[in-house]
Write a protein that holds these residues in place. Structure first.
Motif, mmCIF file in Angstrom:
data_model
loop_
_atom_site.group_PDB
_atom_site.id
_atom_site.type_symbol
_atom_site.label_atom_id
_atom_site.label_comp_id
_atom_site.label_asym_id
_atom_site.label_seq_id
_atom_site.Cartn_x
_atom_site.Cartn_y
_atom_site.Cartn_z
ATOM 1 N N LEU A 41 7.982 -9.957 46.525
ATOM 2 C CA LEU A 41 8.682 -9.263 45.439
ATOM 3 C C LEU A 41 9.564 -8.152 45.978
ATOM 4 O O LEU A 41 10.640 -7.881 45.441
ATOM 5 C CB LEU A 41 7.677 -8.703 44.424
ATOM 6 N N SER A 42 9.114 -7.517 47.065
ATOM 7 C CA SER A 42 9.911 -6.432 47.630
ATOM 8 C C SER A 42 11.176 -6.952 48.308
ATOM 9 O O SER A 42 12.121 -6.193 48.543
ATOM 10 C CB SER A 42 9.080 -5.629 48.639
ATOM 11 N N MET A 43 11.218 -8.252 48.634
ATOM 12 C CA MET A 43 12.415 -8.833 49.253
ATOM 13 C C MET A 43 13.516 -9.111 48.234
ATOM 14 O O MET A 43 14.673 -9.309 48.610
ATOM 15 C CB MET A 43 12.067 -10.146 49.960
ATOM 16 N N ALA A 89 4.956 -11.646 56.349
ATOM 17 C CA ALA A 89 5.738 -11.412 55.128
ATOM 18 C C ALA A 89 6.119 -9.941 55.000
ATOM 19 O O ALA A 89 7.254 -9.611 54.607
ATOM 20 C CB ALA A 89 4.941 -11.861 53.904
ATOM 21 N N CYS A 90 5.203 -9.058 55.334
ATOM 22 C CA CYS A 90 5.463 -7.628 55.183
ATOM 23 C C CYS A 90 6.508 -7.127 56.177
ATOM 24 O O CYS A 90 7.387 -6.326 55.826
ATOM 25 C CB CYS A 90 4.157 -6.834 55.329
ATOM 26 N N ILE A 91 6.436 -7.586 57.427
ATOM 27 C CA ILE A 91 7.426 -7.118 58.399
ATOM 28 C C ILE A 91 8.804 -7.725 58.101
ATOM 29 O O ILE A 91 9.833 -7.099 58.370
ATOM 30 C CB ILE A 91 6.998 -7.401 59.860
ATOM 31 N N VAL A 92 8.824 -8.924 57.525
ATOM 32 C CA VAL A 92 10.097 -9.505 57.089
ATOM 33 C C VAL A 92 10.690 -8.667 55.967
ATOM 34 O O VAL A 92 11.900 -8.389 55.938
ATOM 35 C CB VAL A 92 9.909 -10.963 56.638
ATOM 36 N N ALA A 93 9.847 -8.235 55.035
ATOM 37 C CA ALA A 93 10.325 -7.416 53.926
ATOM 38 C C ALA A 93 10.880 -6.086 54.427
ATOM 39 O O ALA A 93 11.949 -5.634 53.986
ATOM 40 C CB ALA A 93 9.184 -7.167 52.938
ATOM 41 N N LEU A 94 10.181 -5.461 55.357
ATOM 42 C CA LEU A 94 10.649 -4.182 55.901
ATOM 43 C C LEU A 94 11.955 -4.366 56.666
ATOM 44 O O LEU A 94 12.872 -3.531 56.586
ATOM 45 C CB LEU A 94 9.577 -3.574 56.815
ATOM 46 N N THR A 95 12.042 -5.463 57.416
ATOM 47 C CA THR A 95 13.270 -5.746 58.162
ATOM 48 C C THR A 95 14.441 -6.010 57.221
ATOM 49 O O THR A 95 15.582 -5.607 57.497
ATOM 50 C CB THR A 95 13.056 -6.957 59.087
ATOM 51 N N THR A 96 14.158 -6.672 56.099
ATOM 52 C CA THR A 96 15.207 -6.984 55.125
ATOM 53 C C THR A 96 15.933 -5.718 54.670
ATOM 54 O O THR A 96 17.165 -5.706 54.511
ATOM 55 C CB THR A 96 14.606 -7.702 53.897
ATOM 56 N N MET A 137 6.934 -18.781 57.621
ATOM 57 C CA MET A 137 7.107 -17.335 57.779
ATOM 58 C C MET A 137 7.622 -16.981 59.173
ATOM 59 O O MET A 137 8.388 -16.041 59.337
ATOM 60 C CB MET A 137 5.793 -16.614 57.501
ATOM 61 N N ILE A 138 7.194 -17.729 60.168
ATOM 62 C CA ILE A 138 7.719 -17.504 61.525
ATOM 63 C C ILE A 138 9.219 -17.793 61.539
ATOM 64 O O ILE A 138 10.015 -17.018 62.094
ATOM 65 C CB ILE A 138 6.989 -18.406 62.545
ATOM 66 N N GLU A 139 9.621 -18.901 60.930
ATOM 67 C CA GLU A 139 11.043 -19.252 60.886
ATOM 68 C C GLU A 139 11.841 -18.214 60.101
ATOM 69 O O GLU A 139 12.955 -17.844 60.506
ATOM 70 C CB GLU A 139 11.196 -20.638 60.249
ATOM 71 N N LEU A 140 11.264 -17.735 59.008
ATOM 72 C CA LEU A 140 11.957 -16.714 58.222
ATOM 73 C C LEU A 140 12.097 -15.423 59.011
ATOM 74 O O LEU A 140 13.144 -14.763 58.972
ATOM 75 C CB LEU A 140 11.193 -16.456 56.922
ATOM 76 N N ALA A 141 11.056 -15.061 59.754
ATOM 77 C CA ALA A 141 11.104 -13.848 60.573
ATOM 78 C C ALA A 141 12.208 -13.949 61.620
ATOM 79 O O ALA A 141 12.931 -12.980 61.891
ATOM 80 C CB ALA A 141 9.745 -13.611 61.234
ATOM 81 N N GLU A 142 12.340 -15.117 62.204
ATOM 82 C CA GLU A 142 13.366 -15.307 63.235
ATOM 83 C C GLU A 142 14.776 -15.214 62.648
ATOM 84 O O GLU A 142 15.696 -14.725 63.301
ATOM 85 C CB GLU A 142 13.149 -16.647 63.930
ATOM 86 N N THR A 143 14.946 -15.668 61.403
ATOM 87 C CA THR A 143 16.265 -15.543 60.772
ATOM 88 C C THR A 143 16.625 -14.083 60.498
ATOM 89 O O THR A 143 17.803 -13.751 60.354
ATOM 90 C CB THR A 143 16.321 -16.309 59.439
#
Length: 419
Positions: A41-43, A89-96, A137-143
């Protein structure tokens, strides 16, 4: 003993007031937030200001709830597979949103340092939800520019298992399980997604958030706003919750900890028939990992049967067959204990102590874990404190009774005769 009794009475009153006041119970306050779903949701970006999150409160929750070990999740002492997907998921959200740089690095350190061990603990058997979510999630993190690397060959095995699932099976999601929709699964028509939402088939906030990001449909936006308004900063893994189920599971936890005597008015029991429907039976057998909780409770409910109760006997045999298939570490010991020791051979007081010492939380498993993960850490701590006080009080009563029995036996000369 008077002091202990007063403490127990105080805690019983507090539990009744805080958790069991029927007209005031907030079931969303009982169920802990899901870091995975809150991160999704935070993304979501604000449709009016794409450079800002739509739900800043969810992003704030992610920033504030990283554990000291660098991961997100409730099981602080023993991280689980769910902690891997939640942390990604959380580190992806923070990176976003380019915030929480220290938290991102700590999260990556946890992923790199613990993934191999957590995968090895599964003994080569991964839940379907994990085989789909973790690689995605790994693939999403890499993007997002995050460098996620692994030297353990088990990670490659998870990716291969995902490929097999997507190519050879229809994808099945348990209610409330973490969900991620890759491109292959987004071929559903938008109208079909909306209909699924209206029919209550999509109950995962993360899935709804992803659907909104891909379609921009206002029906999904309306549901997301409703989730945040109802649940607050951190959202659960399932929305809406089955309020009756949550209350029943709360009562189940109270019984498990040996506290039923204090809450007799609040305790109810229900039993469902399901073996008459062949399609349901086949579905449960094929996707048994999604029904472990139900089968566990069916098996427990059939501990006492009488001659001629064929339906109960059939239900017991069927549920036992399903439970014997379970090999996942997180609940294998619990199931083994249930299957190996007949209920009639157990002592309640010792069973209560076992649950207290293991700090067991029983709820509806879906795949690797509890779909609702009933009872937040705070509420579990309250019940556990009451259980310990209650157990200690009982022990003191038993000791006094034993002393009185010893005194009486000596006065009657029974102790001498026995010797």
């Amino acid at each position: 003993m008077d002091l202990q009794g007063s403490s127990v009475k105080y805690l019983v009153t507090k539990v009744k007031q805080d958790l069991l006041a029927s007209s005031q119970v907030d079931v969303y306050g009982l169920v802990p937030p899901s870091p995975y779903d809150t991160a999704w949701l935070s993304m979501v970006s604000n449709p009016q200001h794409s450079d800002k999150p739509l739900f800043q409160v969810c992003l704030d929750w992610v920033l504030q709830h990283q554990n000291r070990g660098g991961f997100w999740g409730e099981n602080i002492a023993h991280p689980t597979l769910e902690c891997l997907t939640s942390t990604l998921a959380c580190i992806v959200a923070l990176t976003t949103w380019n915030v929480g740089h220290d938290a991102i690095q700590k999260g990556l350190a946890f992923i790199h340092g613990n993934t191999g061990r957590l995968l090895e603990e599964q003994n080569g058997s991964f839940p379907e939800w994990f085989a789909i979510v973790f690689p995605a999630m790994i693939e999403l993190a890499e993007t997002k520019g995050l460098h996620v690397y692994f030297s353990n060959g088990l990670v490659e095995q998870v990716f291969l298992e995902r490929q097999e699932i997507l190519q050879t099976r229809r994808w099945v999601s348990g209610c409330g399980q973490q969900q991620y929709y890759p491109a292959l699964m987004l071929q559903y028509l938008e109208d079909g997604l909306i209909q699924s939402l209206e029919d209550g088939l999509i109950q995962s906030p993360s899935a709804i958030a992803y659907a909104f990001m891909k379609t921009g449909n206002k029906e999904f936006l309306f549901r997301l706003n409703s989730i945040v308004q109802t649940c607050g900063y951190g959202v659960p893994a399932v929305y809406p919750l089955d309020e009756d189920l949550v209350k029943i599971l709360l009562i189940n936890q109270i019984e498990t900890l040996g506290l039923a005597e204090h809450f007799m008015e609040e305790i109810t029991r229900k039993f469902c028939r399901f073996l008459e429907d062949e399609d349901i039976v086949t579905y449960i057998e094929e996707y048994h990992d999604l029904f472990l909780s139900a089968m566990y409770n069916v098996y427990r409910a059939t501990d006492v049967t009488f001659t001629g109760e064929n339906q109960l006997e059939d239900a017991r045999a069927f549920s036992r067959r399903i439970l014997e298939k379970e090999t996942m570490k997180n609940c294998a010991n619990l199931i083994k204990h249930e299957l190996s020791i007949p209920w009639l051979a157990r002592l309640d007081h010792l069973e209560h102590r076992r649950c207290i010492e293991r700090k067991e939380t029983l709820g509806p498993w879906t795949g690797n874990s509890l779909s609702y993960r009933l009872l937040s850490c705070q509420i579990n701590a309250m019940l556990l404190q009451l259980a310990i006080e209650n157990y200690t009080l009982r022990q003191s009563i038993f000791r006094n009774e034993l002393k009185e029995l010893e005194r009486w036996s000596k006065e009657m000369g029974l102790a001498i005769k026995v010797l």
